[in-house]
Structures are given as C-alpha cells and as structure tokens.
Write a protein that holds these residues in place. Structure first.
Motif, PDB file in Angstrom:
ATOM      1  N   HIS A  54       0.816  -1.219   0.000  1.00  0.00           N
ATOM      2  CA  HIS A  54       0.000   0.000   0.000  1.00  0.00           C
ATOM      3  C   HIS A  54       0.846   1.262   0.000  1.00  0.00           C
ATOM      4  N   ALA A  55       2.159   1.128   0.065  1.00  0.00           N
ATOM      5  CA  ALA A  55       3.050   2.299   0.150  1.00  0.00           C
ATOM      6  C   ALA A  55       2.928   3.203  -1.075  1.00  0.00           C
ATOM      7  N   GLN A 112      -6.906   0.658   5.240  1.00  0.00           N
ATOM      8  CA  GLN A 112      -6.407   1.711   6.123  1.00  0.00           C
ATOM      9  C   GLN A 112      -5.757   1.168   7.384  1.00  0.00           C
ATOM     10  N   ILE A 113      -6.103  -0.058   7.758  1.00  0.00           N
ATOM     11  CA  ILE A 113      -5.503  -0.684   8.938  1.00  0.00           C
ATOM     12  C   ILE A 113      -5.228  -2.150   8.615  1.00  0.00           C
ATOM     13  N   ILE A 155      -2.528   2.979   7.943  1.00  0.00           N
ATOM     14  CA  ILE A 155      -2.100   3.437   6.625  1.00  0.00           C
ATOM     15  C   ILE A 155      -2.912   4.674   6.265  1.00  0.00           C
ATOM     16  N   THR A 156      -2.245   5.835   6.216  1.00  0.00           N
ATOM     17  CA  THR A 156      -2.948   7.066   5.875  1.00  0.00           C
ATOM     18  C   THR A 156      -2.841   7.305   4.378  1.00  0.00           C
ATOM     19  N   GLY A 157      -3.827   7.978   3.830  1.00  0.00           N
ATOM     20  CA  GLY A 157      -3.854   8.233   2.395  1.00  0.00           C
ATOM     21  C   GLY A 157      -4.924   7.374   1.737  1.00  0.00           C
ATOM     22  N   ILE A 205       2.724   5.185   6.786  1.00  0.00           N
ATOM     23  CA  ILE A 205       2.391   3.918   7.419  1.00  0.00           C
ATOM     24  C   ILE A 205       2.929   4.000   8.850  1.00  0.00           C
ATOM     25  N   ILE A 206       2.008   3.939   9.808  1.00  0.00           N
ATOM     26  CA  ILE A 206       2.365   4.120  11.211  1.00  0.00           C
ATOM     27  C   ILE A 206       2.241   2.781  11.937  1.00  0.00           C
TER      28      ILE A 206
END
Length: 182
Positions: A100-101, A133-134, A126-128, A107-108
C-alpha cells in the motif's frame, strides 16, 4: 442616450449594495451506535470480543470476515498455524502492508506485547487513499498466527472515511486486547 447610460450605471451601482456573506462552516454529523461487545461464538483456535452490531461471516480454514453493514466495511481475518514458519508468516504480512506504500501518505506501526496471554503483534495504520487503512497481525509465536485487514467497499478517499476508520480502529484494538488462544 447619455441619460440612459447614467441611469443604467446608477441602477447597477445601487443594486449591488447588498453585503456578501460567506457561508457558515458545516460539520459532518456522524452518529455511531453505542459499542457493545460479545465473544466470538464460532469454534476457532482463538477467541476475542467483537462488536455486537457486526455480522460475522464464517469461512474455511478458521478464517472469518467481520462486516460493518452500515459502514460498508469489513475486517478480514486470516488464520494460519505456525509450523516452524513464523518468520515467513511475518514477512508475508509485512509485504502485504507495504504494498500500500504506493498510495499511502504514511504507514504508522504500533507493536503489541501481552506475555500473560501470549499475544504479540503489530498494527499498521495506513494514511492516504490506500485500499486498506488498517492492517495487523498477532501471534503466540509458537502455534498460531492471525492477520487482519480493514477494507471499505468504496473508492478510497481517506478524508471522507477517516471517522469510520477511527471507529473501527477502536474495535480492532479491542479485538487484539481480548484475544485468547485455545
């Protein structure tokens, strides 16, 4: 002709005298049901609490899907027994996160360690505008491995789904905190 021009000019000038006001800010009002949890009723090598308002879909190989019908979302849970392949399972899980990058802004990672229950894992936020997302994985490091992913059944628009992501994230954290191996 000149009088008509002056009269027209004065009418335009006088008619534009009303003040222009900006539109007031509006805030999205989302209401989610009160959270009530119950233990997973399906026979699995693991157990955890799930939100009562979700729909559990049983799948083979001890996999399952936790659906949020009102949010058009689901948490997909995959289970794999550990057979001297923990490193391979962890690597595969992290590869899926970092696929997903391309679309992710950030990515936290967050690690979990509960030695009493033998629950060790990581959660990745995962933001964006990524597809998921998780994502998370948990293991007892000897026998069991679970991987989970949050998906929404809409085109990813992170700003729009952010409140729903936060709502489901609480449930994922609760799932990890209540996880027990059988």
């Amino acid at each position: 002709m000149r009088n008509i021009f002056i009269l027209l000019f004065l009418l335009i000038f006088i008619s534009c005298n009303s003040d222009i006001l900006p539109k007031p800010k509006a805030y999205l009002s989302l209401e989610y049901p009160k959270k009530e949890y119950s233990y997973l009723t399906l026979e699995r090598p693991y157990s955890f609490e799930v939100l009562k308002s979700t729909k559990i879909i049983d799948d083979e190989n001890n996999w399952l899907k936790i659906e949020y019908p009102n949010l058009k979302a689901s948490i997909d849970i995959t289970y794999r027994p550990v057979k001297n392949n923990l490193k391979e399972l962890l690597t595969e899980s992290e590869k899926l996160v970092f696929k997903h990058a391309v679309k992710a802004e950030q990515i936290i990672p967050k690690d979990f360690v509960n030695p009493k229950k033998r629950v060790f894992g990581s959660l990745y936020e995962i933001t964006g505008n990524a597809a998921s997302q998780i994502q998370f994985h948990v293991t007892d490091s000897t026998n069991n491995f679970i991987k989970g992913s949050l998906y929404f059944y809409v085109k990813p628009n992170y700003d729009s789904i952010l409140p729903a992501v936060a709502y489901v994230k609480e449930d994922i954290l609760h799932l990890i905190e209540t996880l027990e191996w059988k």
